[in-house]
Design an enzyme around this catalytic site. Sequence first.
Site, PDB file in Angstrom:
ATOM      1  N   PRO A   1       0.795  -1.228   0.000  1.00  0.00           N
ATOM      2  CA  PRO A   1       0.000   0.000   0.000  1.00  0.00           C
ATOM      3  C   PRO A   1       0.832   1.285   0.000  1.00  0.00           C
ATOM      4  O   PRO A   1       1.846   1.370   0.693  1.00  0.00           O
ATOM      5  CB  PRO A   1      -0.787  -0.082   1.313  1.00  0.00           C
ATOM      6  CG  PRO A   1      -0.816  -1.520   1.661  1.00  0.00           C
ATOM      7  CD  PRO A   1       0.415  -2.140   1.063  1.00  0.00           C
ATOM      8  N   ASN A   2       0.367   2.216  -0.778  1.00  0.00           N
ATOM      9  CA  ASN A   2       0.886   3.585  -0.868  1.00  0.00           C
ATOM     10  C   ASN A   2       2.211   3.714  -1.616  1.00  0.00           C
ATOM     11  O   ASN A   2       2.686   4.828  -1.852  1.00  0.00           O
ATOM     12  CB  ASN A   2       1.008   4.234   0.527  1.00  0.00           C
ATOM     13  CG  ASN A   2      -0.317   4.251   1.249  1.00  0.00           C
ATOM     14  OD1 ASN A   2      -1.292   4.750   0.698  1.00  0.00           O
ATOM     15  ND2 ASN A   2      -0.384   3.691   2.444  1.00  0.00           N
TER      16      ASN A   2
ATOM     17  N   ARG B   1       5.155  11.161  -2.136  1.00  0.00           N
ATOM     18  CA  ARG B   1       4.776  10.861  -0.761  1.00  0.00           C
ATOM     19  C   ARG B   1       5.981  10.975   0.186  1.00  0.00           C
ATOM     20  O   ARG B   1       7.020  10.364  -0.087  1.00  0.00           O
ATOM     21  CB  ARG B   1       4.278   9.412  -0.774  1.00  0.00           C
ATOM     22  CG  ARG B   1       4.118   8.760   0.528  1.00  0.00           C
ATOM     23  CD  ARG B   1       3.858   7.272   0.358  1.00  0.00           C
ATOM     24  NE  ARG B   1       3.627   6.734   1.680  1.00  0.00           N
ATOM     25  CZ  ARG B   1       4.010   5.540   2.067  1.00  0.00           C
ATOM     26  NH1 ARG B   1       4.630   4.720   1.229  1.00  0.00           N
ATOM     27  NH2 ARG B   1       3.772   5.150   3.297  1.00  0.00           N
TER      28      ARG B   1
ATOM     29  N   TYR C   1      11.059   8.596   1.722  1.00  0.00           N
ATOM     30  CA  TYR C   1      10.997   7.627   0.623  1.00  0.00           C
ATOM     31  C   TYR C   1      11.653   8.089  -0.668  1.00  0.00           C
ATOM     32  O   TYR C   1      11.673   7.351  -1.649  1.00  0.00           O
ATOM     33  CB  TYR C   1       9.530   7.238   0.368  1.00  0.00           C
ATOM     34  CG  TYR C   1       8.838   6.744   1.629  1.00  0.00           C
ATOM     35  CD1 TYR C   1       9.391   5.696   2.364  1.00  0.00           C
ATOM     36  CD2 TYR C   1       7.667   7.338   2.096  1.00  0.00           C
ATOM     37  CE1 TYR C   1       8.773   5.255   3.535  1.00  0.00           C
ATOM     38  CE2 TYR C   1       7.051   6.895   3.262  1.00  0.00           C
ATOM     39  CZ  TYR C   1       7.610   5.865   3.974  1.00  0.00           C
ATOM     40  OH  TYR C   1       7.022   5.426   5.130  1.00  0.00           O
TER      41      TYR C   1
ATOM     42  N   ASN D   1       8.138  -5.340  -0.437  1.00  0.00           N
ATOM     43  CA  ASN D   1       8.014  -4.217   0.489  1.00  0.00           C
ATOM     44  C   ASN D   1       6.533  -4.150   0.843  1.00  0.00           C
ATOM     45  O   ASN D   1       5.726  -3.638   0.065  1.00  0.00           O
ATOM     46  CB  ASN D   1       8.479  -2.907  -0.155  1.00  0.00           C
ATOM     47  CG  ASN D   1       8.388  -1.746   0.819  1.00  0.00           C
ATOM     48  OD1 ASN D   1       7.759  -1.866   1.877  1.00  0.00           O
ATOM     49  ND2 ASN D   1       8.989  -0.620   0.487  1.00  0.00           N
TER      50      ASN D   1
ATOM     51  N   ASP E   1       1.244 -15.220   6.805  1.00  0.00           N
ATOM     52  CA  ASP E   1       0.843 -16.614   6.561  1.00  0.00           C
ATOM     53  C   ASP E   1       0.964 -16.968   5.088  1.00  0.00           C
ATOM     54  O   ASP E   1       1.304 -18.102   4.743  1.00  0.00           O
ATOM     55  CB  ASP E   1      -0.591 -16.863   7.046  1.00  0.00           C
ATOM     56  CG  ASP E   1      -0.671 -16.983   8.563  1.00  0.00           C
ATOM     57  OD1 ASP E   1       0.393 -17.005   9.220  1.00  0.00           O
ATOM     58  OD2 ASP E   1      -1.805 -17.049   9.096  1.00  0.00           O
TER      59      ASP E   1
ATOM     60  N   GLU F   1      12.459  -9.339   2.582  1.00  0.00           N
ATOM     61  CA  GLU F   1      11.676  -8.140   2.946  1.00  0.00           C
ATOM     62  C   GLU F   1      12.568  -6.910   2.782  1.00  0.00           C
ATOM     63  O   GLU F   1      13.694  -6.908   3.274  1.00  0.00           O
ATOM     64  CB  GLU F   1      11.230  -8.281   4.410  1.00  0.00           C
ATOM     65  CG  GLU F   1      10.477  -7.072   4.933  1.00  0.00           C
ATOM     66  CD  GLU F   1      10.221  -7.178   6.449  1.00  0.00           C
ATOM     67  OE1 GLU F   1      10.284  -8.277   7.019  1.00  0.00           O
ATOM     68  OE2 GLU F   1       9.980  -6.117   7.050  1.00  0.00           O
TER      69      GLU F   1
ATOM     70  N   HIS G   1      12.720  -2.414   2.767  1.00  0.00           N
ATOM     71  CA  HIS G   1      12.105  -1.118   3.060  1.00  0.00           C
ATOM     72  C   HIS G   1      13.022  -0.011   2.591  1.00  0.00           C
ATOM     73  O   HIS G   1      14.246  -0.113   2.728  1.00  0.00           O
ATOM     74  CB  HIS G   1      11.855  -0.961   4.568  1.00  0.00           C
ATOM     75  CG  HIS G   1      10.927  -1.999   5.093  1.00  0.00           C
ATOM     76  ND1 HIS G   1       9.562  -1.918   4.933  1.00  0.00           N
ATOM     77  CD2 HIS G   1      11.177  -3.172   5.714  1.00  0.00           C
ATOM     78  CE1 HIS G   1       9.004  -3.006   5.458  1.00  0.00           C
ATOM     79  NE2 HIS G   1       9.969  -3.781   5.927  1.00  0.00           N
TER      80      HIS G   1
ATOM     81  N   ARG H   1      12.548   4.796  13.214  1.00  0.00           N
ATOM     82  CA  ARG H   1      11.413   5.716  13.094  1.00  0.00           C
ATOM     83  C   ARG H   1      10.452   5.501  14.275  1.00  0.00           C
ATOM     84  O   ARG H   1      10.881   5.159  15.361  1.00  0.00           O
ATOM     85  CB  ARG H   1      10.743   5.510  11.729  1.00  0.00           C
ATOM     86  CG  ARG H   1      11.702   5.843  10.562  1.00  0.00           C
ATOM     87  CD  ARG H   1      11.040   5.658   9.214  1.00  0.00           C
ATOM     88  NE  ARG H   1       9.862   6.545   9.054  1.00  0.00           N
ATOM     89  CZ  ARG H   1       8.949   6.384   8.093  1.00  0.00           C
ATOM     90  NH1 ARG H   1       9.071   5.404   7.210  1.00  0.00           N
ATOM     91  NH2 ARG H   1       7.912   7.215   8.028  1.00  0.00           N
TER      92      ARG H   1
ATOM     93  N   ARG I   1       6.790   1.039  13.790  1.00  0.00           N
ATOM     94  CA  ARG I   1       7.415   0.583  12.546  1.00  0.00           C
ATOM     95  C   ARG I   1       8.545  -0.411  12.785  1.00  0.00           C
ATOM     96  O   ARG I   1       8.982  -1.102  11.875  1.00  0.00           O
ATOM     97  CB  ARG I   1       7.965   1.758  11.735  1.00  0.00           C
ATOM     98  CG  ARG I   1       6.902   2.635  11.159  1.00  0.00           C
ATOM     99  CD  ARG I   1       7.477   3.664  10.196  1.00  0.00           C
ATOM    100  NE  ARG I   1       6.586   4.803  10.139  1.00  0.00           N
ATOM    101  CZ  ARG I   1       5.520   4.882   9.335  1.00  0.00           C
ATOM    102  NH1 ARG I   1       5.233   3.909   8.506  1.00  0.00           N
ATOM    103  NH2 ARG I   1       4.746   5.958   9.356  1.00  0.00           N
TER     104      ARG I   1
HETATM  105  C1  DQA Z   1       8.005   1.329   4.232  1.00  0.00           C
HETATM  106  C2  DQA Z   1       7.980   1.572   5.746  1.00  0.00           C
HETATM  107  C3  DQA Z   1       6.583   1.379   6.309  1.00  0.00           C
HETATM  108  O1  DQA Z   1       6.579   1.627   7.711  1.00  0.00           O
HETATM  109  C4  DQA Z   1       5.614   2.338   5.644  1.00  0.00           C
HETATM  110  O2  DQA Z   1       4.308   2.115   6.119  1.00  0.00           O
HETATM  111  C5  DQA Z   1       5.671   2.279   4.164  1.00  0.00           C
HETATM  112  C6  DQA Z   1       6.983   2.183   3.512  1.00  0.00           C
HETATM  113  C7  DQA Z   1       9.385   1.638   3.642  1.00  0.00           C
HETATM  114  O3  DQA Z   1       9.639   1.217   2.509  1.00  0.00           O
HETATM  115  O4  DQA Z   1      10.198   2.312   4.259  1.00  0.00           O
HETATM  116  O5  DQA Z   1       4.660   2.371   3.482  1.00  0.00           O
HETATM  117  O6  DQA Z   1       7.724  -0.046   4.006  1.00  0.00           O
END
Ligand code: DQA
Length: 144
Positions: A10-11, A18, A23, A74, A87, A98, A100, A107, A111
């Site tokens: 998401p996002n 953003r 980011y 991510n 799961d 994983e 980020h 942070r 998180r």
């Molecule tokens: C993120 C870190 C997450 O806490 C956040 O909600 C994101 C981006 C990162 O890439 O740093 O949407 O996954």
Amino acid sequence: MINVWVIQGPNLNLLGQRERQHYGEQTLTELHSHLQEKGLEWGLKVTPYQSNHEGELIDRIHLAGTKADYIVINPGALTHYSYALRDAIASIVIPTIEVHLSAIHARESFRSVSVIAPVCRGQISGFGLMSYEMALYTIAQERK
Ligand code: DQA
């Protein structure tokens, strides 16, 4: 060619607009093109995907389990609370890394919890675009 599916939660479609302090300036399209180029250099076929919906991400993970060799994910904010995503990753046999963009452990305290990390090969966080690149590099080295 090794098939690596990059899955973005998401996002992340709003990259470049953003919270740039966390980011960066790069758009998701630019990020994906860069990863595809790097991947080719290293013998990886990188297939990107993004969704804002938990269920779609779960479907994508299931599909990756039958079609890909690795997942680089991510999960965005789902990292911190989605047992369903966790799961899904635990249900497939291919390895998942994983990643980020931001340093999640430096942070807000919510998180620094990842419910995803325990079912992943590893976690790379805090290096922007390089977090993804490091994951690809690791895969390329591992499969040499
Ligand atoms: C993120 C870190 C997450 O806490 C956040 O909600 C994101 C981006 C990162 O890439 O740093 O949407 O996954």
